[in-house]
Design a protein around this motif. Structure first.
Motif, mmCIF file in Angstrom:
data_model
loop_
_atom_site.group_PDB
_atom_site.id
_atom_site.type_symbol
_atom_site.label_atom_id
_atom_site.label_comp_id
_atom_site.label_asym_id
_atom_site.label_seq_id
_atom_site.Cartn_x
_atom_site.Cartn_y
_atom_site.Cartn_z
ATOM 1 N N HIS B 75 0.645 -1.662 0.141
ATOM 2 C CA HIS B 75 -0.114 -0.377 0.511
ATOM 3 C C HIS B 75 0.631 1.354 0.195
ATOM 4 C CE1 HIS B 75 -4.275 -1.260 0.197
ATOM 5 N NE2 HIS B 75 -3.795 -2.305 1.065
ATOM 6 N N PHE B 76 1.640 1.338 0.334
ATOM 7 C CA PHE B 76 3.097 2.375 0.363
ATOM 8 C C PHE B 76 3.821 2.993 -0.996
ATOM 9 C CE2 PHE B 76 2.309 1.224 4.601
ATOM 10 C CZ PHE B 76 1.805 2.276 5.611
ATOM 11 N N ARG B 77 3.023 1.915 -1.836
ATOM 12 C CA ARG B 77 3.540 1.514 -3.802
ATOM 13 C C ARG B 77 3.604 3.393 -3.630
ATOM 14 N NH1 ARG B 77 -0.775 -0.501 -4.653
ATOM 15 N NH2 ARG B 77 -2.438 0.057 -5.848
ATOM 16 N N PHE B 78 2.610 4.263 -3.207
ATOM 17 C CA PHE B 78 2.742 5.601 -4.084
ATOM 18 C C PHE B 78 3.955 6.427 -3.739
ATOM 19 C CE2 PHE B 78 -2.438 4.138 -3.875
ATOM 20 C CZ PHE B 78 -2.494 3.957 -4.892
ATOM 21 N N ILE B 79 4.232 6.302 -2.331
ATOM 22 C CA ILE B 79 5.070 7.241 -1.127
ATOM 23 C C ILE B 79 6.487 6.982 -1.833
ATOM 24 C CG2 ILE B 79 5.848 7.455 0.255
ATOM 25 C CD1 ILE B 79 3.305 7.636 1.846
ATOM 26 N N ILE B 82 6.818 7.561 -5.184
ATOM 27 C CA ILE B 82 7.162 9.159 -5.864
ATOM 28 C C ILE B 82 8.375 9.500 -5.033
ATOM 29 C CG2 ILE B 82 6.564 11.409 -4.196
ATOM 30 C CD1 ILE B 82 4.173 11.185 -6.414
ATOM 31 N N ILE B 83 8.709 9.279 -3.750
ATOM 32 C CA ILE B 83 10.482 9.713 -3.429
ATOM 33 C C ILE B 83 11.060 8.814 -4.942
ATOM 34 C CG2 ILE B 83 11.872 9.005 -1.867
ATOM 35 C CD1 ILE B 83 9.771 9.541 0.391
ATOM 36 N N LEU B 121 4.832 9.008 -12.646
ATOM 37 C CA LEU B 121 4.277 7.538 -12.008
ATOM 38 C C LEU B 121 3.550 6.798 -12.315
ATOM 39 C CD1 LEU B 121 3.904 6.961 -8.498
ATOM 40 C CD2 LEU B 121 1.789 8.674 -8.963
ATOM 41 N N LEU B 125 2.915 2.304 -11.674
ATOM 42 C CA LEU B 125 1.869 1.997 -11.466
ATOM 43 C C LEU B 125 1.046 1.342 -12.561
ATOM 44 C CD1 LEU B 125 0.005 4.868 -10.048
ATOM 45 C CD2 LEU B 125 1.003 3.146 -9.297
ATOM 46 N N ILE B 129 0.430 -2.800 -12.145
ATOM 47 C CA ILE B 129 -0.995 -3.893 -12.329
ATOM 48 C C ILE B 129 -1.174 -4.944 -12.918
ATOM 49 C CG2 ILE B 129 -3.400 -3.439 -13.594
ATOM 50 C CD1 ILE B 129 -2.784 -0.547 -11.782
#
Lengths: 206, 198
Positions: B75-79, B82-83, B121, B125, B129
């Protein structure tokens, strides 16, 4: 002063500085999710949630955030709320979560949110930031829904999955595909701007 | 993890033509509309995107499968993404500034813009998927970048020609750009019979 401002802040976000057709921000997702009304509605609500909450958080933290790293802090705040939205959608609306695919995650890089945090929330207190967030969130959602309304109506002959066009209606397949999204948004911007131009002229005359 | 029948070169070409990241997935529209006024700057931004997208799609793959998955932190993949992207862009900017002034002049001003380019990004993603392997991810990143560049340079060319054209006032700027993008997307639909990736 404060009371007058709070209403105008909301209206400004909704219409005068509408993120989509005035500032041309955040249209990646505006184009991608608008082939079905229901997806668009969920996307709009998610965005309203994220922009409002992150606006408020940025506003609360505005005095203790070092200016140099504020972009990073804002991005992390936004990303945390997007994660909340993502998990919630996966749990309660799995179908829509699959349909929206990566575009939920892309709310993070949606320039609207960053733009509002940077331009407004960073310098304003909690309540105006809250209104500003809701205002620009709604402004975004309204445009998305307008585009989606026409795309679903012409492309599938239905609204929210309910068939409304008569049997003789031939679906415009192009509206569901990518080019339809570009045309539709282009036309919406055209129409809205031609009204806006008249309004501005009236304002200048006044 | 392997998607059957889709080798890396196939994904590479599909990402350029049939699944053009800009014209079918709408990623990177903001900078597309803002920068595409002339061919020169479009080309500069395009090269920066190709470079960053290729490298970060590989990096993000490694971060996701070797750092996040073993600890159950998907779930922390977004953060995380981005980093990775922000750090990589910063690093590249510093390296280029020191080592190659020529390259810095060409790419320099575009690099900071890339951090907020949703295409970078988006590629990361999509690769999660669609469950791509490492090689497929890099191929998708490179192809996606080239496809994006192709679209923005074509757009820059068309908009340069349009300068003398008479356009209804409310349609100027983004309005006409979107409609041109629609026509271009229509042309790219013609490729879609060749390969399909999903």
């Amino acid at each position: 002063m404060a009371r007058i401002r709070s209403k105008s802040v909301f209206i400004t976000g909704l219409w005068r500085e509408n993120p989509v057709f005035r500032q041309i921000l955040g249209i990646c997702s505006a184009l991608a999710v608008t082939n079905l009304l229901i997806n668009t509605l969920i996307m709009g609500l998610s965005l309203i949630f994220v922009v409002t909450m992150s606006n408020m958080t940025v506003s609360i933290l505005r005095n203790i955030t070092p200016t140099r790293i504020r972009m990073m802090v804002q991005t992390l705040i936004i990303a945390s709320y997007v994660i909340i939205v993502d998990i919630t959608l996966k749990a309660y609306l799995p179908d829509i979560s699959v349909a929206l695919g990566p575009y939920v995650g892309l709310i993070i890089t949606n320039c609207i949110i960053m733009g509002r945090c940077e331009a407004f929330a960073r310098n304003n207190s909690l309540w105006p930031s809250f209104l500003d967030g809701i205002g620009s969130g709604c402004g975004y959602a309204v445009i998305l829904l307008t585009v989606a309304f026409f795309r679903e109506l012409m492309g599938f002959g239905s609204l929210f999955g309910v068939q409304v066009m008569s049997v003789g209606w031939t679906n415009w397949v192009i509206m569901v595909m990518a080019p339809g999204a570009f045309f539709m948004l282009g036309v919406v911007i055209w129409v809205v701007r031609s009204f806006g131009a008249r309004e501005e002229e009236a304002e200048i005359k006044r | 993890m392997e998607q059957l029948g889709l080798s890396a070169p196939v994904i590479f070409f599909a990402a350029i033509f049939t699944n053009n990241i800009l014209l079918t997935n709408f990623l990177g529209m903001c900078s597309f509309l803002a920068i595409s006024r002339e061919v020169r700057s479009s080309l500069g931004l395009g090269f920066a995107v190709i470079f960053v997208m290729t490298c970060t799609s590989g990096l993000n793959y490694l971060v996701y499968y070797y750092l996040l998955v073993p600890f159950g932190m998907e779930h922390f993949r977004f953060i995380a993404f981005i980093i990775v992207i922000a750090a990589f862009v910063q690093l590249v900017e510093m390296v280029i500034e020191r080592s190659s002034p020529v390259l810095y002049v060409i790419l320099g001003i575009f690099l900071p813009l890339i951090t907020v380019n949703c295409a970078i990004l988006g590629v990361a993603l999509f690769m999660i998927i669609r469950k791509y392997t490492f090689l497929q991810s890099v191929a998708y990143g490179a192809g996606g970048g080239i496809g994006w560049t192709l679209a923005i340079v074509a757009m820059g060319g068309i908009r340069e020609k349009l300068r003398g054209a008479k356009i209804p006032k409310p349609l100027e700027g983004p309005g006409i750009a979107l409609i041109i993008a629609g026509l271009m997307a229509l042309a790219f639909v013609a490729f879609s019979g060749m390969i399909q990736i999903q």
